[in-house]
Scaffold this active site. Structure first.
Site, short mmCIF file in Angstrom:
data_model
loop_
_atom_site.label_atom_id
_atom_site.label_comp_id
_atom_site.label_asym_id
_atom_site.label_seq_id
_atom_site.Cartn_x
_atom_site.Cartn_y
_atom_site.Cartn_z
N CYS A 1 -17.75 85.22 9.59
CA CYS A 1 -16.96 84.01 9.82
C CYS A 1 -17.71 83.07 10.76
O CYS A 1 -18.24 83.50 11.79
CB CYS A 1 -15.60 84.38 10.42
N CYS B 1 -14.42 83.14 17.71
CA CYS B 1 -13.29 83.72 18.46
C CYS B 1 -13.75 84.98 19.20
O CYS B 1 -14.26 85.92 18.58
CB CYS B 1 -12.16 84.06 17.51
N CYS C 1 -12.86 88.64 18.05
CA CYS C 1 -12.83 89.01 16.63
C CYS C 1 -14.07 89.76 16.14
O CYS C 1 -15.21 89.32 16.32
CB CYS C 1 -12.62 87.77 15.79
N CYS D 1 0.20 91.05 3.34
CA CYS D 1 -0.47 89.95 4.04
C CYS D 1 -1.97 90.03 3.80
O CYS D 1 -2.62 91.02 4.16
CB CYS D 1 -0.24 90.05 5.54
N CYS E 1 2.15 86.86 2.17
CA CYS E 1 1.68 86.10 3.32
C CYS E 1 0.16 86.02 3.22
O CYS E 1 -0.48 86.98 2.78
CB CYS E 1 2.07 86.83 4.61
N CYS F 1 4.25 81.82 10.20
CA CYS F 1 4.04 83.05 10.97
C CYS F 1 3.00 82.69 12.02
O CYS F 1 1.84 82.43 11.69
CB CYS F 1 3.53 84.16 10.06
N ARG G 1 6.91 90.57 15.48
CA ARG G 1 6.13 91.71 14.99
C ARG G 1 5.29 92.33 16.09
O ARG G 1 4.53 91.64 16.77
CB ARG G 1 5.23 91.28 13.82
N1 SAM Z 1 -9.55 83.49 10.06
C1 SAM Z 1 -8.16 83.29 10.09
C2 SAM Z 1 -7.68 82.76 11.41
O1 SAM Z 1 -8.33 82.90 12.40
O2 SAM Z 1 -6.57 82.20 11.42
C3 SAM Z 1 -7.36 84.52 9.72
C4 SAM Z 1 -7.76 85.90 10.16
S1 SAM Z 1 -7.66 86.23 11.91
C5 SAM Z 1 -8.46 87.80 11.96
C6 SAM Z 1 -5.93 86.51 12.22
C7 SAM Z 1 -5.48 86.80 13.62
O3 SAM Z 1 -5.75 88.14 13.95
C8 SAM Z 1 -6.12 86.03 14.77
O4 SAM Z 1 -5.59 84.76 14.91
C9 SAM Z 1 -5.79 86.89 15.96
O5 SAM Z 1 -4.57 86.49 16.54
C10 SAM Z 1 -5.67 88.29 15.36
N2 SAM Z 1 -6.77 89.16 15.81
C11 SAM Z 1 -8.03 89.14 15.34
N3 SAM Z 1 -8.80 90.05 15.99
C12 SAM Z 1 -7.99 90.66 16.89
C13 SAM Z 1 -8.21 91.68 17.87
N4 SAM Z 1 -9.40 92.25 18.05
N5 SAM Z 1 -7.15 92.07 18.61
C14 SAM Z 1 -5.95 91.51 18.44
N6 SAM Z 1 -5.69 90.53 17.54
C15 SAM Z 1 -6.69 90.10 16.77
FE1 SF4 Z 2 -12.94 83.89 11.97
FE2 SF4 Z 2 -11.98 85.99 13.26
FE3 SF4 Z 2 -11.74 83.58 14.34
FE4 SF4 Z 2 -10.28 84.20 12.13
S1 SF4 Z 2 -10.10 85.13 14.15
S2 SF4 Z 2 -11.42 82.33 12.53
S3 SF4 Z 2 -11.75 85.58 11.09
S4 SF4 Z 2 -13.69 84.66 13.95
#
Ligand code: SAM
Ligand code: SF4
Ligand code: DTB
Length: 323
Positions: A60, A64, A67, A104, A136, A196, A268
């Site tokens: 990606c 973040c 992530c 989802c 979702c 959501c 949730r």
């Molecule tokens: N890329 C899209 C986005 O960022 O909206 C969708 C996928 S992203 C993985 C969805 C959500 O998962 C993130 O917004 C975050 O809140 C949660 N998430 C991702 N990694 C996480 C982690 N290591 N621990 C807790 N929540 C996490």
């Molecule tokens: Fe990409 Fe992960 Fe950020 Fe979603 S949360 S935008 S998958 S880096």
């Protein structure tokens, strides 16, 4: 956008200071009030069960800090192209058999792009609906036209998290800003989809940041139909891979405050349940949580075994919505 904007205050009638005070109330007083609110609006025995599938994993472009899927971090995660529609529907069928009522699908995209891949996602949504499941997706940023196409395909919910309060946001992600998130949420609303939207606790944020997040969520108009509360799953190789986990009491307090400020939403217990003792999860359910992710995997990290979740719900006298 400041957390104490007029919209946020009008919706919740609370100031930032009041929300901070709410989060700091003696825990059992807070849980008691939240449980009362919960019982006015929901059947306290019912637990909504969602199952996740990562339909496009890794690489990606966003950064973040939490992530596993960001191309900016070295997490050793194997990247995968968009899964085939049939494969996704097979997983959805199994999820339904396992007791999930919502499926989802998550893609590690910065934003939705029109073309073959988006068309395939629309097929996935249609197929999931044909199986009798709620659908979702979480695909990153999108515009109103794209949201409308998802709605036409039968989508119920779009997941797009604010993650934390606006003051702390740039500490967590630098490749987009808070307003980008709010704009996508508006597109989702414009299309008539259910929202959501939630966040993550335990990323080093302060109490004020958590209160800001709550004010933002409660100030969305209309309020989100679903609020996922994630506890950071520390992933080796990410900038947040070694952050100390928060105490379960802080999770319970946040859930209770969410229930008080957003009485009708589904809350949730999302990522991070694996490390949370069942007794603490029970307190979360009392405080107003009424949904979990089921299945032994979230997107890329582990979740409790289905058998142990089923046993936990039974032992607490709770029922999965799909039962
Ligand atoms: N890329 C899209 C986005 O960022 O909206 C969708 C996928 S992203 C993985 C969805 C959500 O998962 C993130 O917004 C975050 O809140 C949660 N998430 C991702 N990694 C996480 C982690 N290591 N621990 C807790 N929540 C996490
Ligand atoms: Fe990409 Fe992960 Fe950020 Fe979603 S949360 S935008 S998958 S880096
Ligand atoms: C949400 O708030 N939590 C889910 C879902 N929405 C997409 C994702 C949790 C991901 C946890 C880390 C992982 O498994 O990669």
């Amino acid at each position: 956008m400041t957390p104490s904007s007029p919209t946020a205050q009008a919706q919740t009638h609370r100031t930032l200071e009041q929300v901070q005070a709410l989060l700091q109330r003696p825990l059992l007083d807070l849980v008691f009030e939240a449980a009362s609110v919960h019982r006015q609006h929901h059947d306290p025995r019912k637990i909504q069960c969602s199952q996740l599938l990562s339909i496009k994993t890794g690489a990606c472009p966003e950064d973040c800090g939490y992530c596993s899927q960001s191309a900016h971090h070295n997490t050793g995660l194997e990247r995968e192209k968009l899964l085939q529609v049939d494969r996704v529907l097979e997983e959805a069928r199994e999820a339904k058999q396992g007791g999930a009522d919502r499926f989802c699908m998550g893609a590690a995209w910065r934003n939705v792009r029109d073309g073959k891949e988006f068309d395939a996602v629309l097929e996935m949504v249609k197929g999931v609906k044909d199986l009798g499941l709620e659908a979702c997706v979480t695909l990153g940023m999108l515009n109103t036209e794209q949201a409308l196409r998802l709605k036409e395909a039968g989508l119920d919910y779009y997941n797009h998290n604010l993650d934390t309060g606006p003051s702390y946001y740039d500490q967590v992600t630098s490749t987009r800003c808070y307003q980008d998130r709010l704009d996508t949420l508006q597109s989702v609303r414009n299309a008539g989809l259910a929202v959501c939207c939630g966040g993550i606790l335990g990323m080093g944020e302060s109490l004020q940041d958590r209160a800001e997040l709550l004010l933002e969520l409660a100030g969305l108009d209309p309020q989100p139909e679903s609020v996922p509360v994630n506890r950071l799953v520390p992933v080796e190789g990410t900038p947040l891979g070694h952050v100390e986990p928060i105490a379960w009491q802080e999770w319970v307090a946040f859930i209770a405050a969410t229930r008080i400020l957003i009485p009708k939403t589904t809350i949730r217990l999302s990522a991070g349940r694996q490390e949370l003792p069942e007794a603490a999860q029970a307190l979360c359910f009392l405080a107003g949580a009424n949904s979990i992710f089921v299945g032994d995997k979230l997107l890329t990290t582990p979740n409790p075994e289905p058998g142990s979740d089923a046993a936990m719900l039974r032992s607490l006298g709770l029922l999965a919505v799909g039962e």
